[in-house]
Write an enzyme that holds these catalytic residues in place. Structure first.
Site, mmCIF file in Angstrom:
data_model
loop_
_atom_site.group_PDB
_atom_site.id
_atom_site.type_symbol
_atom_site.label_atom_id
_atom_site.label_comp_id
_atom_site.label_asym_id
_atom_site.label_seq_id
_atom_site.Cartn_x
_atom_site.Cartn_y
_atom_site.Cartn_z
ATOM 1 N N GLY A 251 4.254 8.192 53.640
ATOM 2 C CA GLY A 251 4.753 6.709 53.796
ATOM 3 C C GLY A 251 5.497 5.392 53.475
ATOM 4 N N PRO A 289 1.701 10.999 50.256
ATOM 5 C CA PRO A 289 2.729 10.543 49.675
ATOM 6 C C PRO A 289 3.837 11.621 48.868
ATOM 7 C CG PRO A 289 0.409 10.581 47.799
ATOM 8 C CD PRO A 289 0.544 11.623 49.048
ATOM 9 N N GLY A 290 5.211 10.851 48.914
ATOM 10 C CA GLY A 290 5.850 10.830 48.131
ATOM 11 C C GLY A 290 6.657 9.972 46.965
ATOM 12 N N ARG A 291 7.519 9.133 48.306
ATOM 13 C CA ARG A 291 8.187 8.066 47.229
ATOM 14 C C ARG A 291 7.264 6.774 46.329
ATOM 15 N NH1 ARG A 291 12.796 6.018 50.391
ATOM 16 N NH2 ARG A 291 12.166 6.797 52.657
ATOM 17 N N ARG A 327 21.866 7.996 49.122
ATOM 18 C CA ARG A 327 21.130 6.920 50.454
ATOM 19 C C ARG A 327 21.470 6.291 50.630
ATOM 20 N NH1 ARG A 327 16.696 4.650 48.841
ATOM 21 N NH2 ARG A 327 15.408 4.936 51.140
ATOM 22 N N TYR A 331 21.678 6.352 54.366
ATOM 23 C CA TYR A 331 21.201 5.082 55.202
ATOM 24 C C TYR A 331 20.824 3.778 54.753
ATOM 25 C CZ TYR A 331 18.456 9.761 54.284
ATOM 26 O OH TYR A 331 17.726 10.091 53.960
ATOM 27 N N CYS A 357 35.739 11.556 47.344
ATOM 28 C CA CYS A 357 37.473 11.488 47.683
ATOM 29 C C CYS A 357 36.404 10.552 49.375
ATOM 30 C CB CYS A 357 38.069 12.376 48.174
ATOM 31 S SG CYS A 357 38.568 12.670 46.193
ATOM 32 N N GLU A 358 35.832 9.791 49.594
ATOM 33 C CA GLU A 358 35.530 9.099 50.489
ATOM 34 C C GLU A 358 35.362 8.035 50.473
ATOM 35 O OE1 GLU A 358 33.192 11.239 53.454
ATOM 36 O OE2 GLU A 358 32.645 13.244 52.915
ATOM 37 N N TYR A 385 14.316 11.270 46.516
ATOM 38 C CA TYR A 385 15.456 10.771 47.735
ATOM 39 C C TYR A 385 16.613 10.996 46.933
ATOM 40 C CZ TYR A 385 10.923 11.625 50.542
ATOM 41 O OH TYR A 385 9.698 11.610 51.145
HETATM 42 N N1 LLP Z 1 4.662 13.767 54.956
HETATM 43 C C1 LLP Z 1 5.498 14.065 55.605
HETATM 44 C C2 LLP Z 1 5.245 15.066 57.614
HETATM 45 C C3 LLP Z 1 6.780 13.757 56.024
HETATM 46 O O1 LLP Z 1 7.958 13.905 56.058
HETATM 47 C C4 LLP Z 1 6.856 12.690 54.030
HETATM 48 C C5 LLP Z 1 8.455 12.737 53.859
HETATM 49 C C6 LLP Z 1 6.772 12.594 53.151
HETATM 50 C C7 LLP Z 1 5.207 13.397 53.943
HETATM 51 C C8 LLP Z 1 6.249 11.869 52.717
HETATM 52 O O2 LLP Z 1 6.729 10.752 53.001
HETATM 53 P P1 LLP Z 1 6.804 9.634 52.211
HETATM 54 O O3 LLP Z 1 5.673 9.330 50.922
HETATM 55 O O4 LLP Z 1 8.124 9.745 50.979
HETATM 56 O O5 LLP Z 1 7.885 8.349 52.648
HETATM 57 N N2 LLP Z 1 15.066 10.616 52.567
HETATM 58 C C9 LLP Z 1 15.037 9.323 53.018
HETATM 59 C C10 LLP Z 1 13.072 9.802 53.272
HETATM 60 C C11 LLP Z 1 12.907 11.081 54.002
HETATM 61 C C12 LLP Z 1 11.447 11.240 54.131
HETATM 62 C C13 LLP Z 1 11.042 12.560 55.066
HETATM 63 N N3 LLP Z 1 9.672 12.976 54.684
HETATM 64 C C14 LLP Z 1 14.735 8.286 52.372
HETATM 65 O O6 LLP Z 1 15.699 8.721 50.889
HETATM 66 O O7 LLP Z 1 14.996 7.106 52.845
#
Ligand code: LLP
Length: 430
Positions: A251, A289-291, A327, A331, A357-358, A385
């Site tokens: 997150g 962590p992802g993003r 995105r 969002y 086409c949107e 993402y």
């Molecule tokens: N763990 C769980 C259970 C999650 O649902 C998520 C993200 C993460 C970890 C990783 O979160 P991060 O560190 O990336 O914030 N598509 C959206 C973001 C969706 C996030 C979904 N869950 C965007 O483009 O902002």
């Protein structure tokens, strides 16, 4: 040309910089990649990913900790390989993601399986491959996992995802820890669900899990969530159920437009302070962590196709679209858009839009740009993402991807053609 500093990195993007005015990622001029591979093109910096990972590692120095990259942010094999080689585990949300981990050389025993809707088939495959832990999100799922594991004569390691009911103060579509969200077990039901987990056959309780949302730029929601999770840890252990790990989810936000999230190491210093103060320093810490690991490691290159001036609005029509960069449409997300080679003189305001086409197919609104048709632009913060959410809408092939490592550029995904898109389809034979 403007008179740029010989080499200046872009704010928030330490590995994207201008050299003699030309935008580079690490040692590679982006224009050379656009010319060689065409556009739209995603380009990632390996050094940026490893630097982001290193910030977490500094935060956890001397601790028992495991970083499980949330691969939904970017699940391309070449990206997964970087994290697998760096020793990371992976947070997955489908059996498809698990197959990617294996294909990229990842270690199944370091995989945690999140998500509210795992199927019995996915549970079976994950057990066959020996994943590290299931993050279970409901009582019904717990019962299903117990049946699946028992039928295989195995024991599934479980952690319950708890919903701490904390507002992460982010976009409503990416808040997950409020009680009205579909995620996790409600705070007040947690102890009962743990007691059930401890009784059911085929399950071994190993931890607790929580994830409150995404693109979080403040420390306070994390501290609140940690306090609430530690309250639960103490209640669960008081009931005689030992927990080996605390998984605190992902997150952490990135700088898209002057955002100032805490640094990963600083955030974890504060969180570890809470954990230690309450006597839980012996527990394994896991994060997802992802993003924050990939977001600012990537850019998307796109060519200006046409300029379309109008009475109220000017449009800059580019060859990337909402299917490549979903995105903004989903969002109203802001991504910086900058030219690869800036031109001299004042710009004018454009809505930067794609060919889909949107009306929702826009990448940036009211952007001041000095551009001509044929110019190349970079959409920044495109490592997370974007490609993983790309679609084939309008039968547009998904973009190619390049991973840069110093002076080297590796093509990690070739551009998708129409034949690739039609390969699983068939005509009805009369
Ligand atoms: N763990 C769980 C259970 C999650 O649902 C998520 C993200 C993460 C970890 C990783 O979160 P991060 O560190 O990336 O914030 N598509 C959206 C973001 C969706 C996030 C979904 N869950 C965007 O483009 O902002």
């Amino acid at each position: 040309m403007n008179a740029p500093a010989p080499s200046a990195s872009l704010p928030g993007h330490p590995f994207v910089h201008r050299r003699q005015g030309e935008l580079h990622i690490e040692g590679v001029p982006l224009a050379s990649l656009a010319e060689r591979h065409g556009t739209p093109l995603f380009v990632y910096s390996k050094a940026a990913m490893l630097a982001a990972l290193a910030a977490y590692e500094r935060g956890f120095a001397g601790r028992k900790a495991r970083i499980c990259y949330a691969m939904k942010a970017n699940s391309s094999l070449g990206v997964l390989q970087v994290f697998a080689r760096a020793g990371c585990g992976f947070d997955i949300v489908s059996a498809g993601e698990l197959e990617r981990v294996i294909a990229a050389g990842g270690d199944a025993s370091k995989v945690i399986f999140s998500g509210v809707g795992k199927t019995a088939q996915e549970m079976r495959r994950a057990m066959e491959l020996g994943i590290g832990c299931f993050n279970v999100e409901s009582q019904a799922e717990l019962e299903r996992l117990s049946q699946v594991a028992s039928s295989l004569g195995q024991s599934a390691k479980v952690s319950i995802r708890v919903n701490p009911n904390v507002d992460p103060q982010t976009h409503p579509y990416i808040s997950t820890g409020l009680k009205d969200n579909k995620f996790g077990v409600a705070h007040e039901d947690t102890l009962r669900v743990y007691q059930l987990a401890a009784r059911l056959p085929g399950l071994q309780v190993v931890g607790i899990d929580c994830h409150i949302g995404s693109q979080i730029t403040q420390t306070a929601p994390y501290l609140d969530a940690m306090d609430r999770v530690l309250d639960l840890v103490e209640a669960i252990e008081a009931a005689g159920i030992a927990l080996q790990h605390i998984d605190f989810g992902g997150g952490l936000g990135i700088d898209y437009a002057g955002d100032t999230p805490p640094a990963a190491d600083a955030l974890w210093r504060e969180l570890l302070g809470r954990i230690d103060a309450r006597g839980h320093s012996g527990k394994l810490l896991m994060i997802e962590p992802g993003r924050s690991l990939v977001g600012n490691a990537g850019v998307c290159l796109t060519e200006v196709l046409y300029l379309k001036p109008g009475e109220h609005k000017n449009f800059c029509i580019v060859d990337a679209a909402m299917n490549d960069l979903p995105r903004p449409a989903m969002y109203q997300a802001y991504h910086q858009i900058v030219p690869l080679s800036p031109r001299e003189g004042p710009g004018i305001n454009y809505d930067v839009v794609g060919p889909v086409c949107e009306s929702g197919d826009w990448l940036g609104r009211d952007r001041n740009l000095q551009v001509q048709s044929g110019d190349m632009l970079a959409v920044l913060s495109a490592g997370a993402y974007c490609m993983s959410m790309a679609s084939n809408y309008n039968t547009r092939g998904r973009a190619a991807e390049v991973l840069v490592d110093g002076e080297q550029a590796h093509l990690i995904r070739r551009r998708e053609g129409a034949a690739d898109q039609m390969q699983n389809e068939s005509l009805v034979q009369d």
